[in-house]
Design a protein around this motif. Structure first.
Motif, PDB file in Angstrom:
ATOM      1  N   TYR A   1      55.020  25.128 -33.851  1.00  0.00           N
ATOM      2  CA  TYR A   1      54.247  26.250 -33.111  1.00  0.00           C
ATOM      3  C   TYR A   1      52.798  26.107 -33.233  1.00  0.00           C
ATOM      4  O   TYR A   1      51.912  27.119 -33.076  1.00  0.00           O
ATOM      5  CB  TYR A   1      54.684  27.545 -33.709  1.00  0.00           C
TER       6      TYR A   1
ATOM      7  N   GLU B   1      57.529  23.732 -28.843  1.00  0.00           N
ATOM      8  CA  GLU B   1      56.994  24.490 -30.056  1.00  0.00           C
ATOM      9  C   GLU B   1      57.541  24.255 -31.124  1.00  0.00           C
ATOM     10  O   GLU B   1      56.974  24.165 -32.253  1.00  0.00           O
ATOM     11  CB  GLU B   1      57.267  26.154 -29.618  1.00  0.00           C
ATOM     12  N   ARG B   2      58.969  24.011 -31.148  1.00  0.00           N
ATOM     13  CA  ARG B   2      59.559  23.485 -32.673  1.00  0.00           C
ATOM     14  C   ARG B   2      59.035  22.157 -33.083  1.00  0.00           C
ATOM     15  O   ARG B   2      58.814  22.114 -34.031  1.00  0.00           O
ATOM     16  CB  ARG B   2      61.094  23.586 -32.529  1.00  0.00           C
ATOM     17  N   GLN B   3      58.993  21.434 -32.134  1.00  0.00           N
ATOM     18  CA  GLN B   3      58.607  19.812 -32.459  1.00  0.00           C
ATOM     19  C   GLN B   3      57.238  19.903 -32.967  1.00  0.00           C
ATOM     20  O   GLN B   3      56.941  19.130 -33.740  1.00  0.00           O
ATOM     21  CB  GLN B   3      58.724  19.098 -31.146  1.00  0.00           C
TER      22      GLN B   3
ATOM     23  N   GLU C   1      60.329  25.971 -25.674  1.00  0.00           N
ATOM     24  CA  GLU C   1      60.921  26.248 -27.214  1.00  0.00           C
ATOM     25  C   GLU C   1      61.096  25.140 -27.887  1.00  0.00           C
ATOM     26  O   GLU C   1      60.765  25.128 -29.222  1.00  0.00           O
ATOM     27  CB  GLU C   1      62.383  27.080 -27.016  1.00  0.00           C
ATOM     28  N   HIS C   2      61.493  24.106 -27.434  1.00  0.00           N
ATOM     29  CA  HIS C   2      61.958  22.726 -28.061  1.00  0.00           C
ATOM     30  C   HIS C   2      60.395  22.249 -28.371  1.00  0.00           C
ATOM     31  O   HIS C   2      60.207  21.739 -29.497  1.00  0.00           O
ATOM     32  CB  HIS C   2      62.570  21.653 -27.010  1.00  0.00           C
TER      33      HIS C   2
END
Length: 127
Positions: free
Chosen positions: A35, A30-32, A27-28
């Motif tokens: 996506y 993907e945010r960085q 999730e981290h």
């Protein structure tokens, strides 16, 4: 072994089975990378190369070299979400010749390499 958790809006997200500690928080990542799966794969590819290089260099490195390797790898690990590795690397910087700290770092590097390999394999299967 990784299992696949389906997600209809984003690419397949690997989830570790219960016996494996999570090594990368996707999730981290993907945010960085906003996506962007292509960017995620590129970042993971670069991180993979850095892990392999550090893994082979740490055992024979001098004190200063160990500190430099640990410092640069800490930032990279945090940026992709490999927080356990980053924490172990910070402890390693405080005691670069402590066999316990070095062993923990090398073990986590191995686990993160395996996780990156699995994520990249799933991503290439997804196409």
């Amino acid at each position: 072994m990784l299992r696949v958790k389906p997600d209809t809006e984003r690419a397949v997200t690997p989830t570790p089975d219960a016996s494996i500690q999570r090594t990368i928080y996707l999730e981290h990542l993907e945010r960085q990378t906003l996506y962007d799966k292509a960017l995620q794969n590129e970042v993971l590819g670069l991180f993979h190369q850095q892990l392999l290089s550090a893994r082979s260099a740490i055992p024979a490195a001098t004190g200063r070299e160990r500190l430099d390797l640990a410092h640069s790898l800490t930032g990279a690990a945090r940026s992709v979400g490999a927080f356990s590795l980053a924490d172990a690397l910070e402890a390693f910087q405080d005691a670069p010749f402590d066999p316990k700290a070095a062993g923990r770092v090398l073990d986590l590097i191995d686990r993160v390499i395996e996780t990156v390999d699995a994520i990249r394999a799933l991503s290439s299967e997804k196409g």
